[in-house]
Design an enzyme around this catalytic site. Structure first.
Site, PDB file in Angstrom:
ATOM      1  CB  CYS A  46      -0.987  -0.005   1.159  1.00  0.00           C
ATOM      2  SG  CYS A  46      -0.297   0.154   2.799  1.00  0.00           S
TER       3      CYS A  46
ATOM      4  CB  CYS B 210       0.597   0.207  -5.676  1.00  0.00           C
ATOM      5  SG  CYS B 210       0.623   0.671  -3.952  1.00  0.00           S
TER       6      CYS B 210
ATOM      7  CB  CYS C 201      -1.908   2.348  -3.265  1.00  0.00           C
ATOM      8  SG  CYS C 201      -1.184   0.823  -3.846  1.00  0.00           S
TER       9      CYS C 201
END
Length: 136
Positions: free
Chosen positions: A12, A90, A86
């Site tokens: 995350c 990410c 995210c």
């Protein structure tokens, strides 16, 4: 899986809430049968204390965990990569398996909300572990 002991990476943004709770659940439920990692694209200075409290309520201690920066090597060494709400922060890394879990960010949330996130993560980790065990 690339070995007898699969590795799971939870990612995350801050590596301070969702990914740490997921890693705590998987360590608790899988024991030493799975290698568990967590990381963040922009790691925080410390774990969210409300996430720590929520996990403590279910007898899982994540106080010793430290937010880690996501690296290419960590991702590349993982069999399963789970990102958590995210978005573009990410990136997708190559792995044998990739999933994105849409979860509420517990940052700044009251304990009631963090408990709901914790319980949803538990359910998803249960499913993940079952699929890992089925794949052996």
């Amino acid at each position: 899986m690339t070995s007898d002991k699969p590795s799971v990476l939870f990612v995350c943004v801050h590596n301070a809430g969702r990914s740490q709770m997921a890693a705590g659940w998987l360590r608790h439920l899988a024991g030493d049968t799975v290698e568990v990692r967590s990381a963040g694209s922009e790691p925080a200075d410390r774990i969210n204390p409300v996430a720590v409290d929520a996990m403590r309520e279910v007898s899982i201690d994540i106080t010793g965990q430290i937010p880690n920066r996501l690296t290419w090597d960590t991702a590349e060494a993982s069999d399963i990569i789970i990102t958590m709400g995210c978005g573009d922060a990410c990136p997708v890394f190559p792995g044998e398996r990739y999933e994105d879990w849409k979860l509420t960010d517990p940052a700044g949330q009251p304990i009631e909300v963090v408990r709901q996130v914790r319980d949803e993560i538990r359910s998803r980790v249960d499913e993940l572990l079952a699929s890992i065990e089925q794949g052996r």
